[in-house]
Design a protein around this motif. Structure first.
Motif, PDB file in Angstrom:
ATOM      1  N   ILE A  49       6.267 -17.341  28.042  1.00  0.00           N
ATOM      2  CA  ILE A  49       5.519 -16.220  27.495  1.00  0.00           C
ATOM      3  C   ILE A  49       6.314 -15.561  26.374  1.00  0.00           C
ATOM      4  CG2 ILE A  49       4.210 -15.797  29.609  1.00  0.00           C
ATOM      5  CD1 ILE A  49       6.226 -13.625  30.348  1.00  0.00           C
ATOM      6  N   THR A  50       5.603 -14.799  25.559  1.00  0.00           N
ATOM      7  CA  THR A  50       6.259 -14.063  24.485  1.00  0.00           C
ATOM      8  C   THR A  50       6.962 -12.842  25.072  1.00  0.00           C
ATOM      9  OG1 THR A  50       4.376 -12.619  24.052  1.00  0.00           O
ATOM     10  CG2 THR A  50       4.424 -14.756  22.880  1.00  0.00           C
ATOM     11  N   GLU A  51       7.824 -12.226  24.275  1.00  0.00           N
ATOM     12  CA  GLU A  51       8.492 -11.007  24.733  1.00  0.00           C
ATOM     13  C   GLU A  51       7.494  -9.874  24.918  1.00  0.00           C
ATOM     14  OE1 GLU A  51      11.671 -10.700  25.928  1.00  0.00           O
ATOM     15  OE2 GLU A  51      11.414 -12.868  25.722  1.00  0.00           O
ATOM     16  N   ALA A  52       6.464  -9.821  24.074  1.00  0.00           N
ATOM     17  CA  ALA A  52       5.424  -8.797  24.234  1.00  0.00           C
ATOM     18  C   ALA A  52       4.696  -8.984  25.570  1.00  0.00           C
ATOM     19  CB  ALA A  52       4.446  -8.845  23.075  1.00  0.00           C
ATOM     20  N   GLN A  53       4.397 -10.234  25.927  1.00  0.00           N
ATOM     21  CA  GLN A  53       3.749 -10.513  27.214  1.00  0.00           C
ATOM     22  C   GLN A  53       4.693 -10.180  28.371  1.00  0.00           C
ATOM     23  OE1 GLN A  53       2.821 -14.601  26.313  1.00  0.00           O
ATOM     24  NE2 GLN A  53       0.657 -14.133  25.950  1.00  0.00           N
ATOM     25  N   ALA A  54       5.970 -10.489  28.213  1.00  0.00           N
ATOM     26  CA  ALA A  54       6.953 -10.169  29.250  1.00  0.00           C
ATOM     27  C   ALA A  54       7.029  -8.658  29.457  1.00  0.00           C
ATOM     28  CB  ALA A  54       8.321 -10.730  28.871  1.00  0.00           C
ATOM     29  N   ASP A  55       7.057  -7.913  28.371  1.00  0.00           N
ATOM     30  CA  ASP A  55       7.086  -6.455  28.476  1.00  0.00           C
ATOM     31  C   ASP A  55       5.828  -5.931  29.147  1.00  0.00           C
ATOM     32  OD1 ASP A  55       9.584  -6.366  27.250  1.00  0.00           O
ATOM     33  OD2 ASP A  55       8.762  -5.903  25.268  1.00  0.00           O
ATOM     34  N   ALA A  56       4.665  -6.466  28.785  1.00  0.00           N
ATOM     35  CA  ALA A  56       3.404  -6.036  29.385  1.00  0.00           C
ATOM     36  C   ALA A  56       3.395  -6.315  30.887  1.00  0.00           C
ATOM     37  CB  ALA A  56       2.227  -6.737  28.711  1.00  0.00           C
ATOM     38  N   LEU A  57       3.921  -7.450  31.287  1.00  0.00           N
ATOM     39  CA  LEU A  57       3.992  -7.772  32.719  1.00  0.00           C
ATOM     40  C   LEU A  57       4.865  -6.784  33.476  1.00  0.00           C
ATOM     41  CD1 LEU A  57       4.213 -11.668  32.732  1.00  0.00           C
ATOM     42  CD2 LEU A  57       2.496 -10.274  33.886  1.00  0.00           C
ATOM     43  N   THR A  58       6.015  -6.449  32.915  1.00  0.00           N
ATOM     44  CA  THR A  58       6.912  -5.520  33.619  1.00  0.00           C
ATOM     45  C   THR A  58       6.294  -4.127  33.688  1.00  0.00           C
ATOM     46  OG1 THR A  58       8.217  -5.049  31.634  1.00  0.00           O
ATOM     47  CG2 THR A  58       8.984  -6.826  33.050  1.00  0.00           C
ATOM     48  N   VAL A  59       5.590  -3.706  32.650  1.00  0.00           N
ATOM     49  CA  VAL A  59       4.898  -2.412  32.687  1.00  0.00           C
ATOM     50  C   VAL A  59       3.820  -2.424  33.774  1.00  0.00           C
ATOM     51  CG1 VAL A  59       3.344  -0.893  31.391  1.00  0.00           C
ATOM     52  CG2 VAL A  59       5.407  -1.790  30.304  1.00  0.00           C
ATOM     53  N   ALA A  60       3.171  -3.571  33.966  1.00  0.00           N
ATOM     54  CA  ALA A  60       2.115  -3.704  34.975  1.00  0.00           C
ATOM     55  C   ALA A  60       2.669  -3.833  36.393  1.00  0.00           C
ATOM     56  CB  ALA A  60       1.231  -4.901  34.651  1.00  0.00           C
ATOM     57  N   GLY A  61       3.995  -3.984  36.540  1.00  0.00           N
ATOM     58  CA  GLY A  61       4.582  -4.020  37.878  1.00  0.00           C
ATOM     59  C   GLY A  61       5.381  -5.252  38.229  1.00  0.00           C
ATOM     60  N   ALA A  62       5.485  -6.218  37.325  1.00  0.00           N
ATOM     61  CA  ALA A  62       6.294  -7.411  37.603  1.00  0.00           C
ATOM     62  C   ALA A  62       7.778  -7.038  37.590  1.00  0.00           C
ATOM     63  CB  ALA A  62       6.018  -8.495  36.561  1.00  0.00           C
ATOM     64  N   VAL A  63       8.558  -7.782  38.330  1.00  0.00           N
ATOM     65  CA  VAL A  63      10.010  -7.589  38.338  1.00  0.00           C
ATOM     66  C   VAL A  63      10.570  -8.138  37.035  1.00  0.00           C
ATOM     67  CG1 VAL A  63      12.165  -8.275  39.479  1.00  0.00           C
ATOM     68  CG2 VAL A  63      10.129  -7.742  40.850  1.00  0.00           C
ATOM     69  N   ASP A  64      11.455  -7.379  36.420  1.00  0.00           N
ATOM     70  CA  ASP A  64      12.093  -7.828  35.182  1.00  0.00           C
ATOM     71  C   ASP A  64      13.420  -8.488  35.541  1.00  0.00           C
ATOM     72  OD1 ASP A  64      13.057  -8.282  32.654  1.00  0.00           O
ATOM     73  OD2 ASP A  64      12.753  -6.235  31.945  1.00  0.00           O
ATOM     74  N   GLY A  65      13.392  -9.821  35.621  1.00  0.00           N
ATOM     75  CA  GLY A  65      14.588 -10.584  35.948  1.00  0.00           C
ATOM     76  C   GLY A  65      15.216 -11.233  34.729  1.00  0.00           C
ATOM     77  N   ARG A  66      14.844 -10.754  33.534  1.00  0.00           N
ATOM     78  CA  ARG A  66      15.383 -11.340  32.306  1.00  0.00           C
ATOM     79  C   ARG A  66      16.854 -11.010  32.153  1.00  0.00           C
ATOM     80  NH1 ARG A  66      11.161  -8.940  28.106  1.00  0.00           N
ATOM     81  NH2 ARG A  66      11.269  -7.240  29.616  1.00  0.00           N
ATOM     82  N   LYS A  67      17.549 -11.924  31.516  1.00  0.00           N
ATOM     83  CA  LYS A  67      18.970 -11.748  31.219  1.00  0.00           C
ATOM     84  C   LYS A  67      19.146 -11.792  29.715  1.00  0.00           C
ATOM     85  CE  LYS A  67      20.632 -13.176  35.538  1.00  0.00           C
ATOM     86  NZ  LYS A  67      20.334 -12.112  36.394  1.00  0.00           N
ATOM     87  N   ASN A  68      20.020 -10.945  29.218  1.00  0.00           N
ATOM     88  CA  ASN A  68      20.342 -10.999  27.798  1.00  0.00           C
ATOM     89  C   ASN A  68      21.231 -12.197  27.550  1.00  0.00           C
ATOM     90  OD1 ASN A  68      18.966  -8.698  26.922  1.00  0.00           O
ATOM     91  ND2 ASN A  68      20.612  -7.364  27.611  1.00  0.00           N
ATOM     92  N   LEU A  69      20.883 -12.977  26.562  1.00  0.00           N
ATOM     93  CA  LEU A  69      21.686 -14.144  26.188  1.00  0.00           C
ATOM     94  C   LEU A  69      22.529 -13.769  24.987  1.00  0.00           C
ATOM     95  CD1 LEU A  69      18.939 -16.902  26.413  1.00  0.00           C
ATOM     96  CD2 LEU A  69      20.579 -16.226  28.163  1.00  0.00           C
ATOM     97  N   LYS A  70      23.731 -14.282  24.951  1.00  0.00           N
ATOM     98  CA  LYS A  70      24.553 -14.055  23.773  1.00  0.00           C
ATOM     99  C   LYS A  70      25.142 -15.364  23.312  1.00  0.00           C
ATOM    100  CE  LYS A  70      28.537 -12.608  26.479  1.00  0.00           C
ATOM    101  NZ  LYS A  70      29.514 -11.573  26.707  1.00  0.00           N
ATOM    102  N   ALA A  71      25.330 -15.469  22.041  1.00  0.00           N
ATOM    103  CA  ALA A  71      25.862 -16.700  21.453  1.00  0.00           C
ATOM    104  C   ALA A  71      27.325 -16.876  21.829  1.00  0.00           C
ATOM    105  CB  ALA A  71      25.706 -16.657  19.949  1.00  0.00           C
TER     106      ALA A  71
END
Length: 78
Positions: A49-71
């Motif tokens: 999914i896109t980041e916009a879709q990911a954000d919308a899911l978390t606002v709707a109640g999904a758990v945000d299990g994303r991790k920041n990636l770094k180079a």
């Protein structure tokens, strides 16, 4: 892929493989480090999914299990 969240926070994912409806509260948004993309695991498969879709899911109640990636490249400005 088609993606929708209704007013009751029910998320619909319509892909070539399946059409799935789930309450946002049952979902976890994750980061696929190899692809550097957000995703949701559904029915033994992964839906990217896109980041916009990911954000919308978390606002709707999904758990945000994303991790920041770094180079890790020494030429990185990060």
């Amino acid at each position: 892929m088609s993606f929708n969240i209704d007013s009751n926070h029910i998320c619909t994912f319509d892909t070539e493989e399946f059409n799935e409806q789930r309450p946002a509260s049952e979902l976890t948004v994750i980061t696929d480090a190899e692809k550097a993309m957000s995703a949701v695991d559904l029915n033994g498969g992964r839906v990217y999914i896109t980041e916009a879709q990911a954000d919308a899911l978390t606002v709707a109640g999904a758990v945000d299990g994303r991790k920041n990636l770094k180079a890790t490249d020494s030429d990185s400005v990060i």
